[in-house]
Design an enzyme around this catalytic site. Structure first.
Site, PDB file in Angstrom:
ATOM      1  NE  ARG A  39      -3.530  -2.524   2.387  1.00  0.00           N
ATOM      2  CZ  ARG A  39      -4.405  -2.876   3.316  1.00  0.00           C
ATOM      3  NH1 ARG A  39      -4.692  -2.038   4.301  1.00  0.00           N
ATOM      4  NH2 ARG A  39      -5.005  -4.045   3.264  1.00  0.00           N
ATOM      5  NE  ARG A  74      -0.612   4.877   8.797  1.00  0.00           N
ATOM      6  CZ  ARG A  74      -1.871   4.509   8.533  1.00  0.00           C
ATOM      7  NH1 ARG A  74      -2.606   3.946   9.451  1.00  0.00           N
ATOM      8  NH2 ARG A  74      -2.392   4.706   7.335  1.00  0.00           N
ATOM      9  CD  GLU A  93      -7.729  -1.925  11.099  1.00  0.00           C
ATOM     10  OE1 GLU A  93      -7.875  -2.620  10.081  1.00  0.00           O
ATOM     11  OE2 GLU A  93      -7.751  -0.667  11.089  1.00  0.00           O
ATOM     12  CB  SER A 109     -10.901  -4.924   8.761  1.00  0.00           C
ATOM     13  OG  SER A 109     -10.345  -3.782   9.379  1.00  0.00           O
ATOM     14  NE  ARG A 117      -1.140  -0.941  12.647  1.00  0.00           N
ATOM     15  CZ  ARG A 117      -2.043  -0.033  12.298  1.00  0.00           C
ATOM     16  NH1 ARG A 117      -3.313  -0.188  12.639  1.00  0.00           N
ATOM     17  NH2 ARG A 117      -1.683   1.036  11.615  1.00  0.00           N
TER      18      ARG A 117
END
Length: 444
Positions: A277, A292, A364, A367, A406
């Protein structure tokens, strides 16, 4: 088309309301309606002219078949009329193609409306629906607020003592936010990937997939990355491919343009891929260490479900991710995401966030989303409920099971010991040769 023209006409008000709830421009719905009206009007005109031209051609053909000469006035007039219609058709067909392209583009830009019980708002409206903490942990408040954990070092400081990250050399190779892991860091990532895949395949009944990590434009459009997140994707320009931002993209597209046997549903896949990403956040505390990244590792769950079973399937999928966190002894909360924070293509989404004791923040790590028939319509993935039945769209779902960086950061922070070592959860011991701790390298 993500929405479909019939739903556009029948449910425009809900589509507008859904766009507003997701903080998108509802004008795209009106643009789609206008393009649909134009397309239908032009289609009627084109069909009428084609029919007229066919009739004239038949009349001319009948005259010639009966022996009428080519320069007869009726034949000449018929051919002239046919040519005039052909010229009109060329112009109208170009306009029709433009209207169809405008409709397709507008439909792709209409977000999937959220379920009716989703809280409206941004991140502040996300709702904590349950929490979990391992034995000996001070516990997480029912509202999902921060627990009162003891002070602990942050993961990048722990990793430096252990010698398991090499962020500087990773940046030298590819740039910032492209980490390199070494020694126990690399082994721990491999252990987590194997644990996650083994659990999904052996216990949860998923079929393991090792998919391509390069995807074509049709695949990116099918899952909704295009046009919504195209600017966040890495493009292999010369060949027109995209680097997969998540295994969801290649794996869901495995069944693009297929009619599935309803008796085989649900079809559930688990896949590991590196993920790419472009957007990794502005410089600051959130980008320290591995929180990140432009490249990270993740195991993804993807499911194809009957429409009437998809809501229950989302709960089941979310529980599979929770089980992994419980076995890793990581305290977490489950959030029902609000309309403005859930994403463009989701109709219902849960985020799983672990508590990191060092940075004292929620991270997080998963998801889990139900897309309804939104992606399936783009990809033309249908099923027959029984032999001979009319094909219907499936519902697609996915969930992170789990994202590695994470999880790794939380393990380092929550397991940090006073002597500089990191205590590992028991579930990882067999994957690391029976080791129970990561220890700093011995001084040379």
């Amino acid at each position: 088309m993500s929405v479909g023209t019939q739903r556009l006409r029948d449910d425009a008000d809900r589509l507008r309301a859904g766009a507003i709830a997701k903080r998108e421009d509802p004008a795209v719905v009106d643009a789609a309606l206008a393009a649909d009206t134009s397309r239908r009007e032009l289609s009627v005109k084109v069909d009428a002219l084609r029919a007229e031209r066919k009739s004239i051609s038949a009349e001319v053909g009948a005259l010639l078949a009966a022996g009428t000469v080519k320069d007869d006035a009726k034949v000449v007039a018929g051919k002239a009329a046919s040519q005039k219609i052909a010229d009109q058709l060329t112009q109208l067909e170009e306009q029709l193609a433009t209207a169809e392209a405008a409709l397709e583009d507008a439909l792709l830009r209409i977000p999937n409306p959220p379920d009716e019980d989703i809280p409206v708002g941004g991140a502040e409206a996300n709702r904590s629906i349950r929490t979990w903490a391992p034995k000996g942990h001070p516990g997480i408040p029912a509202d999902g607020s921060a627990p009162a954990t003891a002070p602990a070092p942050e993961h990048d400081a722990v990793a430096e003592r252990l010698g398991i990250f090499d962020l500087e050399r990773g940046a030298k190779v590819a740039g910032a936010a492209f980490p390199a892991y070494r020694a126990d860091g690399a082994a721990l990532i491999r252990a987590l990937i194997n644990l996650f895949l083994d659990t999904h395949v052996r216990e949860n009944g998923f079929t393991e997939i090792w998919p391509p990590i390069l995807v074509n434009e049709a695949s990116a459009r099918g899952t909704g990355q295009i046009p919504d997140k195209e600017d966040q994707m890495y493009v292999v320009g010369r060949d027109g491919f995209y680097l997969a931002p998540t295994a969801e993209v290649p794996v869901t597209n495995l069944h693009r343009d297929e009619i599935l046997d309803g008796a085989q549903l649900p079809i559930r896949y688990a896949a590991y891929t590196p993920c790419f990403r472009r957007e990794a956040g502005a410089a600051g505390r959130e980008t320290r260490g591995i929180l990140r990244l432009h490249q990270f590792d993740k195991v993804e769950m993807v499911s194809f479900e009957r429409p009437e079973e998809s809501r229950a399937a989302l709960e089941w999928l979310t529980e599979r991710a929770e089980i992994l966190l419980q076995r890793l002894e990581l305290p977490y909360r489950v959030l029902l995401m609000a309309t403005g924070d859930m994403g463009f293509v989701q109709m219902r989404k849960y985020d799983l966030e672990v508590w990191a004791a060092g940075s004292k923040r929620w991270l997080e790590v998963s998801s889990c989303s139900n897309f309804g028939d939104y992606q399936a319509r783009r990809m033309a993935i249908r099923h027959r409920s029984e032999a001979g039945a009319k094909p219907e769209l499936v519902h697609t779902l996915n969930g992170s099971g789990l994202a590695i960086p994470r999880v790794l950061a939380a393990l380092l922070e929550n397991g940090a010991q006073p002597d500089g070592s990191v205590k590992l959860p028991a579930v990882l011991h067999p994957y690391l040769g029976g080791r129970t701790h990561l220890a700093p390298p011995a001084p040379r």
